[in-house]
Motif scaffolding. Sequence first.
Motif, PDB file in Angstrom:
ATOM      1  N   MET A  83      32.621 -22.599 -41.687  1.00  0.00           N
ATOM      2  CA  MET A  83      31.718 -23.560 -41.720  1.00  0.00           C
ATOM      3  C   MET A  83      30.948 -23.387 -42.869  1.00  0.00           C
ATOM      4  O   MET A  83      31.066 -22.562 -43.926  1.00  0.00           O
ATOM      5  N   ASN A  84      30.437 -24.714 -43.118  1.00  0.00           N
ATOM      6  CA  ASN A  84      29.624 -24.892 -44.524  1.00  0.00           C
ATOM      7  C   ASN A  84      28.121 -25.294 -43.991  1.00  0.00           C
ATOM      8  O   ASN A  84      27.890 -26.127 -43.504  1.00  0.00           O
ATOM      9  N   ASP A 101      27.953 -28.496 -42.062  1.00  0.00           N
ATOM     10  CA  ASP A 101      28.032 -28.439 -40.545  1.00  0.00           C
ATOM     11  C   ASP A 101      26.721 -28.022 -40.156  1.00  0.00           C
ATOM     12  O   ASP A 101      26.195 -28.431 -38.958  1.00  0.00           O
ATOM     13  N   TYR A 116      25.821 -16.929 -38.657  1.00  0.00           N
ATOM     14  CA  TYR A 116      27.244 -17.229 -39.483  1.00  0.00           C
ATOM     15  C   TYR A 116      28.048 -16.078 -40.152  1.00  0.00           C
ATOM     16  O   TYR A 116      27.405 -14.850 -40.028  1.00  0.00           O
ATOM     17  N   THR A 126      32.599 -15.323 -44.235  1.00  0.00           N
ATOM     18  CA  THR A 126      33.367 -16.443 -45.313  1.00  0.00           C
ATOM     19  C   THR A 126      32.795 -17.898 -44.983  1.00  0.00           C
ATOM     20  O   THR A 126      33.386 -18.483 -45.867  1.00  0.00           O
ATOM     21  N   ASP A 127      31.538 -17.787 -44.301  1.00  0.00           N
ATOM     22  CA  ASP A 127      31.086 -19.225 -44.317  1.00  0.00           C
ATOM     23  C   ASP A 127      30.152 -19.669 -45.715  1.00  0.00           C
ATOM     24  O   ASP A 127      29.829 -18.575 -46.176  1.00  0.00           O
TER      25      ASP A 127
END
Length: 235
Positions: free
Chosen positions: A1-2, A46, A97, A100-101
């Motif tokens: 996710m970003n 996101d 989160y 790695t997001d």
Amino acid sequence: MNIALIIAGGSGQRMQSEIPKQFINVYDKPVLIYTLEAFQKHPEIDAIGLVCIDGWHETVWAYARQYHITKLKHIVSGGKTGQVSICNGIIELAKHYGETDLISIHDAIRPMVSAHIISENLAVCRQYGGAITAISCAEAMFFTEDKSASTQAVDRDKLMRTQTPQCYPLGKLVWAHQEAKKRGITNSVATSTLMCELGETIHFSAGSERNVKLTTQDDLDIFRALLTNDRRMGQ
């Protein structure tokens, strides 16, 4: 996710305004909303988190409903310094989160950030593990101890002016703030400077002169002029 992390913890003293500069209305819309809309509209973002000055949280939630900022999911309070404010935001995002997001940290008072700048910043982060939005230096530059005189010019071709967004994986940001605490680094002015103080290599993504930071009344005038021009051009 970003995830976009918008930093809106400042009081706006240099703007000489009665309200924080991120809440100043420009053409009947708060500056902060222009910024949030840029990330709301971006297809790669996101979710949005916000670090906000105390006393304004409910106002922001009301604005989010009014302007349909549906990606806004988290609001936390800022701290005494920018480093503390960013750390507060990172701590909150780490509850929701994964390591790695990607976290795109952006100043609330850079409302002209473009979709291209956001995309480039994310792309460079994926490639190198971190990305700092920056532009080349066009002016003649001088080193000074007192801001009133100088005897030393600096080669502008070796200088970059940093902007936001500044993007890193969440796990890297958590590490950076934990490591800063261990080393006694307490007042780094931005994620870029913090990473440098920790010995990390900085990788640049393309910024823009239009990505102006609204620090003074002059900056606000430039923002109004850019908006007026964009409306005239139908953008």
